[in-house]
Structure formats: structure tokens, C-alpha cells
Design an enzyme around this catalytic site. Sequence first.
Site, mmCIF file in Angstrom:
data_model
loop_
_atom_site.group_PDB
_atom_site.id
_atom_site.type_symbol
_atom_site.label_atom_id
_atom_site.label_comp_id
_atom_site.label_asym_id
_atom_site.label_seq_id
_atom_site.Cartn_x
_atom_site.Cartn_y
_atom_site.Cartn_z
ATOM 1 N N ASN A 150 0.798 -1.235 0.000
ATOM 2 C CA ASN A 150 0.000 0.000 0.000
ATOM 3 C C ASN A 150 0.829 1.284 0.000
ATOM 4 O OD1 ASN A 150 0.773 -0.522 2.632
ATOM 5 N ND2 ASN A 150 -1.072 0.350 3.518
ATOM 6 N N GLY A 225 3.237 -5.626 7.131
ATOM 7 C CA GLY A 225 2.151 -6.373 6.513
ATOM 8 C C GLY A 225 1.099 -6.718 7.541
ATOM 9 N N SER A 226 0.347 -7.766 7.272
ATOM 10 C CA SER A 226 -0.781 -8.112 8.136
ATOM 11 C C SER A 226 -0.293 -8.736 9.446
ATOM 12 C CB SER A 226 -1.697 -9.089 7.411
ATOM 13 O OG SER A 226 -0.975 -10.268 7.126
ATOM 14 N N VAL A 229 0.402 -12.643 9.113
ATOM 15 C CA VAL A 229 1.712 -13.016 8.539
ATOM 16 C C VAL A 229 2.837 -12.599 9.494
ATOM 17 C CG1 VAL A 229 3.311 -12.624 6.626
ATOM 18 C CG2 VAL A 229 0.889 -12.978 6.157
ATOM 19 N N GLY A 230 2.688 -11.433 10.113
ATOM 20 C CA GLY A 230 3.710 -10.971 11.065
ATOM 21 C C GLY A 230 3.900 -11.944 12.217
ATOM 22 N N GLU A 247 5.746 -4.313 11.669
ATOM 23 C CA GLU A 247 4.765 -3.227 11.549
ATOM 24 C C GLU A 247 3.516 -3.851 10.951
ATOM 25 O OE1 GLU A 247 5.074 -0.202 12.529
ATOM 26 O OE2 GLU A 247 7.230 0.098 12.711
ATOM 27 N N CYS A 281 -2.611 1.197 6.923
ATOM 28 C CA CYS A 281 -2.576 0.631 8.274
ATOM 29 C C CYS A 281 -3.107 1.643 9.282
ATOM 30 C CB CYS A 281 -1.160 0.219 8.626
ATOM 31 S SG CYS A 281 0.027 1.523 8.329
ATOM 32 N N GLU A 461 9.833 2.453 13.521
ATOM 33 C CA GLU A 461 10.547 2.942 12.353
ATOM 34 C C GLU A 461 10.494 4.469 12.372
ATOM 35 O OE1 GLU A 461 8.836 0.885 8.988
ATOM 36 O OE2 GLU A 461 10.012 -0.880 9.468
HETATM 37 P P1 NAD Z 1 0.440 -9.409 3.852
HETATM 38 O O1 NAD Z 1 0.748 -9.711 5.269
HETATM 39 O O2 NAD Z 1 -0.495 -10.289 3.120
HETATM 40 O O3 NAD Z 1 1.803 -9.406 2.986
HETATM 41 C C1 NAD Z 1 2.905 -8.622 3.352
HETATM 42 C C2 NAD Z 1 4.178 -9.209 2.747
HETATM 43 O O4 NAD Z 1 4.463 -10.466 3.360
HETATM 44 C C3 NAD Z 1 4.087 -9.484 1.242
HETATM 45 O O5 NAD Z 1 5.313 -9.136 0.646
HETATM 46 C C4 NAD Z 1 3.862 -10.988 1.200
HETATM 47 O O6 NAD Z 1 4.299 -11.597 0.009
HETATM 48 C C5 NAD Z 1 4.697 -11.461 2.372
HETATM 49 N N1 NAD Z 1 4.317 -12.756 2.945
HETATM 50 C C6 NAD Z 1 3.086 -13.342 2.950
HETATM 51 N N2 NAD Z 1 3.145 -14.515 3.634
HETATM 52 C C7 NAD Z 1 4.424 -14.652 4.070
HETATM 53 C C8 NAD Z 1 5.102 -15.645 4.849
HETATM 54 N N3 NAD Z 1 4.482 -16.745 5.314
HETATM 55 N N4 NAD Z 1 6.422 -15.471 5.115
HETATM 56 C C9 NAD Z 1 7.058 -14.364 4.696
HETATM 57 N N5 NAD Z 1 6.481 -13.408 3.949
HETATM 58 C C10 NAD Z 1 5.163 -13.536 3.641
HETATM 59 O O7 NAD Z 1 -0.050 -7.884 3.819
HETATM 60 P P2 NAD Z 1 -0.569 -7.015 2.578
HETATM 61 O O8 NAD Z 1 -1.929 -7.477 2.155
HETATM 62 O O9 NAD Z 1 0.495 -6.891 1.554
HETATM 63 O O10 NAD Z 1 -0.702 -5.571 3.271
HETATM 64 C C11 NAD Z 1 -1.773 -5.191 4.063
HETATM 65 C C12 NAD Z 1 -1.437 -5.282 5.544
HETATM 66 O O11 NAD Z 1 -0.254 -4.543 5.818
HETATM 67 C C13 NAD Z 1 -2.510 -4.665 6.420
HETATM 68 O O12 NAD Z 1 -2.741 -5.505 7.519
HETATM 69 C C14 NAD Z 1 -1.883 -3.349 6.887
HETATM 70 O O13 NAD Z 1 -2.386 -2.859 8.094
HETATM 71 C C15 NAD Z 1 -0.451 -3.729 6.963
HETATM 72 N N6 NAD Z 1 0.413 -2.545 6.894
HETATM 73 C C16 NAD Z 1 1.009 -2.137 8.059
HETATM 74 C C17 NAD Z 1 1.807 -1.001 8.063
HETATM 75 C C18 NAD Z 1 2.475 -0.542 9.329
HETATM 76 O O14 NAD Z 1 3.452 0.190 9.227
HETATM 77 N N7 NAD Z 1 2.000 -0.919 10.507
HETATM 78 C C19 NAD Z 1 2.011 -0.285 6.875
HETATM 79 C C20 NAD Z 1 1.386 -0.731 5.707
HETATM 80 C C21 NAD Z 1 0.583 -1.868 5.738
#
Ligand code: NAD
Length: 493
Positions: A150, A225-226, A229-230, A247, A281, A461
Amino acid sequence: MQLLNYIAGQWVPSRSGRTFRNLNPADTRDCVGEFPLSSAEDVALAVEAAAEAYRSWRLVPAPQRGEIVRRAGQLLRERKEELARAMVREMGKPLVEARGDVQEAIDTADYAASEGRRLFGYTTPSELPNKVNLSFRMPVGVCGIITAWNFPIAVPSWKIFPALVAGNTIVWKPSEDAPLCANLLAEILQEAGLPPGVFNVVHGDAEAGEALVRHPGVRLIAFTGSTAVGRRIATLCGELNKKCSLEMGGKNPLIVLPDADLDLALQGVLWGAFGTSGQRCTATSRLLLHRDIAEHFLERLCAATQQLRVGNGLDEGVNVGPIINARQLERIEHYVELGRRQGARLLVGGHRLTEGEYVHGYFFAPTIFADVTPEMTIFREEIFGPVLSVTLVDSLEHAIALANDSDYGLSSSIYTRDIVAAFRAIRDLEAGITYVNAPTIGAEAHMPFGGVKATGNGHREGGWTVFDIFTEWKTVYIDYSGRLQRAQIDIEQ
Ligand code: NAD
């Protein structure tokens, strides 16, 4: 268009030859490019290159590393419009927002570059005579970076620029939904003069991401990311004893009290909830509205929401772009359905846009639900779309209690003219960020960014705090007494 991984300063396909296609979410007839679907083998090549480059990069003086990052910032400035347009094409946000995304990376480059001349450590007195104590920030080593789609330039830059200035080398697995910007950033870092192998890009999905986390040569994982996954990454990093910064998601509340400037609050809610189609996010997803002003405020909010222009982010006057992909569109629909079934009152939107200009893209009408209660799923779970939940509150205390009734704790906001209410909110809201009289979105590059509870794992960060992620402390004792001094033991004598 065929695009490649960037490993050891070379543009290369995946070893298996597998690829994936990235489509423009505003018009899926437009294929942005075909990218390598990388596997553990590609990740291993990139980590090897990064490990080799680390041997010399760590010895380059930090101010010189900073100069390369500064040049990257300058190149971003020169190519801002091109990058912004590429970003709109691959992930949809309106052009004005995409320019802001690139600007955030420019600001981050400037800040990180200047940190090359600080990276302060401490000097302290020793407890013993003729002895000096020092501490230095040292690089961590090869860092694995995994990001969401995003903020395709801004969020990666928050990690990449400071990590480089601190002397680390990098393997980046960008999101499969925003891979083009990653290659443009790699081009820029190459042109800025980064030696081969210091920065590598490996495209792909969860398979490549997980291979990066598992690779024994990677010392740190920085993830955006989500939360789901985190958590998985945190578990793996725990088992493998790796440093990891996370994050993750948010469910950000915005409180409006009766004494607020209501025009200002209205603008704040609109921007916070529907900017980037709610796919931030920090998006405002829960409006906690004081009962005394609710009726009139909601009337105006609904009218203003219906005025928002949804469309292709490249078109003049568009306020709300498309949803990133078909899967996410279905997810939003699912949450809207749950909202209806669980008894929330739909005020506006609530449906896909499929006619006319929307026919080839993933569009969803900006949506507002009233009468949302804390038990409802739409109050609790991150939707990541243009859906705002409204819950009425009776007092500041009630609002804060509801705001904190969440697994997440990223951003928060309060609109009030009462300084006492504002400071109580600052003190009591469980969130990494609190805005007063501004919406939940709008981070600045030189301030700490991150959240509490399920949003993060204690790191920040941005600004100066990001260097706590990308450095390790080295403590140094220099004894010039010419005799054996046994610290605590000799003090007792
Ligand atoms: P996602 O968790 O689906 O994917 C994020 C990344 O992780 C992608 O590059 C994906 O390919 C990778 N990934 C997926 N599964 C994995 C695994 N098992 N091991 C390692 N890597 C893996 O998230 P998304 O749909 O790309 O983004 C949306 C999410 O990101 C929302 O929950 C949003 O709140 C969050 N986000 C958080 C922040 C923040 O700074 N807190 C900023 C932007 C987005």
C-alpha cells in the site's frame, strides 16, 4: 513487459523461470508486467551476494554511505512524477497521494543520510581508575526486508535507507502487488552508486518471503504487513533466534467531541477513512462520535461521502481509487455482509461499483455503518477498505474505553478544543500515535512510527528510533591502568 530480480548488481530471472503477472487494479486489461516468482534458490543467491558485499560495505564510513542514500533521494526527486505514475498504475491510489508516497521516501533519504554523520554512541565514566567506557552502533549484517503493497516506495524506504546508512546489506522481498516500484527503487540505488550486492530485490510471494526468513545468513527481518503473517514471521524468527521488527495491522479510532471544530473533524474523517480507499494501516476505521452532535454530523458526513469521486487514480479529480485485487474486494464484501447481518445500519455505500468506467477494475463504494457495537466483527477486525464504522459515545471516558477495546494499537485521533480532554486522550489512548485535531493518517519521516498491542513488537521505524532496529550495540572498555582491574571485585576492596 518482462521484469527481473536484482541480485549482485545484475538483473536476473528466477532460476526456475516461473513468473507472475501484476495487473492494474483500475483496469485489469492493463498488465503492468511479468515478474519472477522466486523460490528459496533465488533467495539464497541474493543472500550470498549480500553477505559478500557486507564484508566491505560495513567498512565504508557511515557519512559516505549516507552520501549514496542522499543521491538516491535526489534521483527520487528527479523521477518523482514517473514513480508516482507507475505506482498509480500498479496499486491504484490517486496521483496526488502517490506523489506524497514518493515525497515521504525523499524526506526519509535526507534524514537517513544526515544520520550518517551522527549514529551517536555513548561515552561514560568507568567505575575504575584509568579506564574508559564507550559504546558504538554496529550494523547487524544481512537484513531481510518484507513489505506490503500500500506504500510501495515510502514504507520500504523507511527500512532500506536507514539500514544502508547503518552499514547493513539487504535482500528485499517486495509485495507481489507492487513489484514495479521495487525495480524502480533498485535502479535508483544502482545509479546512486551503491556497490553490487549491497541491495538486492527478490520478487515473489509467501514462498520467497518465508525462504528469506528461514535463510541462516539473514540476521534480521524487518516486516510490514498483516498481523497474521507478522505473527508467523515472529514465530519463525523466535525459533531461529533472529532479530525481527514488525509493523502490522490497525483498527484506528477517531473521537469527535461536541466542542470540536466540526467542519475540521468532518474533513478529517473523510480523509482518514477513505484516503487510499481505506487501505492504510493507519486508516480511520472507527468513528467514536459524541451522541450530542451525532445526527447532524452523520448527515453531513454521508452527504460528503457521496460526493467523493471514485475512479482511476490517474484521472483528474478522483478522490478514491480502486481496491488492490479481487481477493481483497471479496474480503471487503464479506465484512460488509457481516456488518449487515450483525445489525449495523448501512448509511451509504456497501456495494461494488461495476458499471461504466468501473467495469474492468476493482471498485467499492465508500461505505459507512452506524449503530456499530463493540461485539460486531466490523468493530474489531481490520477490513483494509473504504468502510467506516460509527459508534456513539456519551463522554470522553466512554470514547477512550471503546478506542482501547481493540487488539490493535497503531494510530488514534481526537477532535476537541478542550486542552484537558486532549491531554487525557494523549495519556490514555493505547496507541503508538495520537493526533489532536488531525486524522489518524499523516506520519512524518522524522518521527517514530509504529504501534502497540497486535500492531507491533516494540520497535519504531522513522526518525532516530529506526536505528535501534538496524544496529546492534558494541560496548568497549579501554583500560590504561597497566594492571589487572577486576571490575566489581576490585571496587569492593
Ligand atoms: P500481507 O501480510 O499479506 O503481505 C505482506 C508481505 O508479506 C508481502 O510481501 C507478502 O508476500 C509477504 N508474505 C506473505 N506470507 C508470508 C510468509 N508466510 N512469510 C514471509 N512473507 C510472507 O499484507 P498485505 O496485504 O500486503 O498488506 C496489508 C497489511 O499490511 C494490512 O494488515 C496493513 O495494516 C499492513 N500494513 C502495516 C503497516 C504498518 O506500518 N504498521 C504499513 C502498511 C501496511
